[in-house]
Design a protein around this motif. Structure first.
Motif, PDB file in Angstrom:
ATOM      1  N   LEU A   2     -56.680 123.627 -80.962  1.00  0.00           N
ATOM      2  CA  LEU A   2     -56.507 122.233 -80.657  1.00  0.00           C
ATOM      3  C   LEU A   2     -57.840 121.651 -80.200  1.00  0.00           C
ATOM      4  O   LEU A   2     -58.554 122.248 -79.409  1.00  0.00           O
ATOM      5  CB  LEU A   2     -55.445 122.069 -79.576  1.00  0.00           C
ATOM      6  N   PHE A   4     -59.827 118.073 -78.716  1.00  0.00           N
ATOM      7  CA  PHE A   4     -59.628 116.777 -78.083  1.00  0.00           C
ATOM      8  C   PHE A   4     -60.184 115.700 -78.988  1.00  0.00           C
ATOM      9  O   PHE A   4     -61.349 115.740 -79.364  1.00  0.00           O
ATOM     10  CB  PHE A   4     -60.317 116.767 -76.730  1.00  0.00           C
ATOM     11  N   THR A  76     -53.494 113.328 -79.347  1.00  0.00           N
ATOM     12  CA  THR A  76     -53.692 114.640 -79.942  1.00  0.00           C
ATOM     13  C   THR A  76     -52.634 115.576 -79.367  1.00  0.00           C
ATOM     14  O   THR A  76     -52.097 115.311 -78.282  1.00  0.00           O
ATOM     15  CB  THR A  76     -55.090 115.189 -79.622  1.00  0.00           C
ATOM     16  N   LYS A  78     -52.959 118.336 -77.882  1.00  0.00           N
ATOM     17  CA  LYS A  78     -53.372 118.844 -76.577  1.00  0.00           C
ATOM     18  C   LYS A  78     -53.162 117.792 -75.493  1.00  0.00           C
ATOM     19  O   LYS A  78     -52.588 118.082 -74.430  1.00  0.00           O
ATOM     20  CB  LYS A  78     -54.839 119.270 -76.628  1.00  0.00           C
ATOM     21  N   SER A  79     -53.614 116.561 -75.752  1.00  0.00           N
ATOM     22  CA  SER A  79     -53.451 115.510 -74.746  1.00  0.00           C
ATOM     23  C   SER A  79     -51.978 115.162 -74.559  1.00  0.00           C
ATOM     24  O   SER A  79     -51.551 114.810 -73.454  1.00  0.00           O
ATOM     25  CB  SER A  79     -54.252 114.270 -75.146  1.00  0.00           C
ATOM     26  N   LEU A  82     -50.641 117.890 -72.197  1.00  0.00           N
ATOM     27  CA  LEU A  82     -51.159 117.717 -70.842  1.00  0.00           C
ATOM     28  C   LEU A  82     -50.568 116.481 -70.174  1.00  0.00           C
ATOM     29  O   LEU A  82     -50.230 116.500 -68.981  1.00  0.00           O
ATOM     30  CB  LEU A  82     -52.690 117.607 -70.881  1.00  0.00           C
ATOM     31  N   HIS A 108     -49.518 119.312 -84.777  1.00  0.00           N
ATOM     32  CA  HIS A 108     -50.287 120.429 -84.234  1.00  0.00           C
ATOM     33  C   HIS A 108     -50.495 121.524 -85.279  1.00  0.00           C
ATOM     34  O   HIS A 108     -51.607 122.035 -85.468  1.00  0.00           O
ATOM     35  CB  HIS A 108     -49.554 120.981 -83.014  1.00  0.00           C
ATOM     36  N   HIS A 411     -52.872 129.655 -85.351  1.00  0.00           N
ATOM     37  CA  HIS A 411     -53.051 128.724 -84.239  1.00  0.00           C
ATOM     38  C   HIS A 411     -53.021 129.453 -82.896  1.00  0.00           C
ATOM     39  O   HIS A 411     -53.714 129.083 -81.960  1.00  0.00           O
ATOM     40  CB  HIS A 411     -51.970 127.646 -84.266  1.00  0.00           C
TER      41      HIS A 411
END
Length: 463
Positions: A2, A4, A76, A78-79, A82, A108, A411
């Motif tokens: 992943l 950003f 994204t 990842k974001s 989070l 993803h 992944h």
């Protein structure tokens, strides 16, 4: 992995800031038009020197859930994760939203290749073979459902069930392919090729037997015009046309070398490359059946992949070789790009041109294009890897001669939680393929073993 995305994150922040600013402006306007404001102005007109105005501002928590979910589509992966873990409020909106969660899973896993994967599933018409998400039948996007099954299998492990065993060969079964019309073709050491119709009832799947007495069948491919080419132990290449009547399906036999055929590949519509056990490489003209060139190298080619129509990657017993076919003179220089292998077979080229392979030590390897002096060993089997394939969901299956099967996800860079030893297989497993309906087929002594692969506890899993 992943990454950003600065571009998307800036876009999302800009939209959020605009929303906050717009909400604050509305609050100011409302305050200006309120009775309190009118009273304040009245007091001011009566001689008051102090005026207090309270401005109500809007935070991100005041956004409607629908708008918040819309904005989350630009995160994204990842974001997104989070942000969803920031507090319970965001978790409820983001991570507990099944439709949004599966959308982000597909983003993803497939990223820029989402549209290509969607078209691939459309061609296979796989909507009926991808199970619905429990308690979420409204998620109809097949790629999101496939991504959910991939996530679930990585999380909980997978199970495999033997559906049927197809008997027909009298010796070891080696190569197997699925044709464009969904029929199967298998080849055996008994010298025969059998065409199977998987839609027929058990006992009637064998629809044709092909044999030209050229020895064991070692390789089978389908050409772009739907004809078949089989490579045999005596060095013969046989071209088959299944549309012809029985007895005339063999349309040509190409033979120049007496060594075993290790690999066959179609370079263009009329060019075919064959590799032999003694190191001979021959390029054929399929229209005339003549040899374009023949060359012998010191290495034994186990398999190869076409990088383009004039360049191939040869997987040899102890090295990888990039071969420029345009320079086909005897003694041409070729590039040994890795020299410390114990047979890197088979080899699969990915969409990003990276290479996946297995070796005789049981290692599952990933080669980064452009730096073949380095490879990543994702894991290890207890025996040599016989076959590696890529599944419809993007993961890989590797299987050893003793039937140990592992699923790998690039992944996560590790194998899925479970390793299966296919039950009741004590013979040498030669190869594995995935059918258009998602089932797996293994080849072993005398038959084909059809398996149904699924995540564990799919019906009881909750997101």
């Amino acid at each position: 992995m992943l990454f950003f995305s600065t571009k998307w994150w800036i876009s999302v922040l800009a939209v959020l800031l605009l929303s906050v600013a717009y909400g604050g402006r509305l609050a100011i306007n409302d305050e200006n038009n309120s009775p309190d404001k009118e009273r304040a102005e009245s007091n001011d007109s009566q001689g008051s020197d102090i005026q207090v105005i309270t401005v109500k501002t809007t935070t991100i928590n005041d956004l409607p859930n629908k708008m918040f979910c819309y904005l989350a589509h630009y995160f994204t992966p990842k974001s997104f994760l989070l942000f969803g873990l920031t507090n319970k409020y965001y978790k409820k909106i983001l991570l507990d939203n099944i439709s949004l969660f599966t959308f982000m899973l597909s983003k993803h896993y497939y990223g820029s290749s989402k549209e290509e994967r969607q078209r691939y599933l459309q061609r296979l018409n796989k909507s009926s073979s991808i199970p619905e998400i429990p308690d979420a039948s409204f998620v109809t996007d097949r790629l999101q459902r496939l991504a959910y099954l991939r996530y679930l299998s990585n999380k909980n492990g997978f199970s495999c069930k033997c559906v049927t065993v197809l008997k027909g060969h009298s010796n070891w079964v080696g190569p197997i392919i699925q044709l464009a019309d969904k029929h199967l073709v298998s080849g055996s050491d008994d010298g025969t090729l059998i065409v199977w119709d998987m839609e027929k009832f058990e006992g009637g799947q064998c629809v044709a037997i092909l044999n030209e007495n050229c020895g064991a069948v070692l390789v089978i491919i389908q050409l772009t015009d739907n004809r078949l080419v089989s490579g045999h132990k005596n060095g013969a290449l046989i071209i088959w046309n299944l549309n012809h009547s029985e007895g005339s399906r063999c349309t040509a036999i190409l033979k120049e070398c007496d060594s075993e055929v290790n690999a066959i590949g179609q370079l263009t519509d009329i060019r075919l490359l064959s590799c032999y056990c003694n190191g001979t490489l021959i390029e054929w003209n399929l229209e005339s059946g003549t040899i374009i060139y023949s060359i012998k190298i010191t290495e034994t080619v186990q398999s190869f992949v076409c990088l383009n129509q004039n360049c191939v990657l040869l997987a040899c017993h102890s090295c990888l070789i990039v071969w420029d076919i345009c320079q086909h003179k005897e003694g041409q220089e070729h590039e040994h790009i890795f020299n410390e292998l114990r047979s890197s077979h088979p080899v699969i080229k990915l969409a990003d041109n990276n290479i996946v392979s297995g070796d005789n030590d049981g290692n599952f390897l990933v080669w980064k294009w452009g730096s073949f002096d380095k490879c990543t060993v994702l894991g290890k089997h207890r025996d040599l890897i016989r076959s590696v394939i890529q599944l419809d969901d993007g993961r890989f299956v590797s299987i050893t001669s003793d039937g140990e099967m592992k699923i790998w996800d690039l992944h996560t860079r590790v194998a899925c939680r479970d390793t299966l030893s296919i039950g009741n297989i004590h013979d040498d497993v030669r190869s594995i393929i995935q059918l258009h309906d998602g089932r797996l087929v293994l080849t072993s002594y005398g038959g084909l073993i059809v398996l149904a692969l699924s995540p564990k506890d799919i019906n009881s899993e909750k997101l």
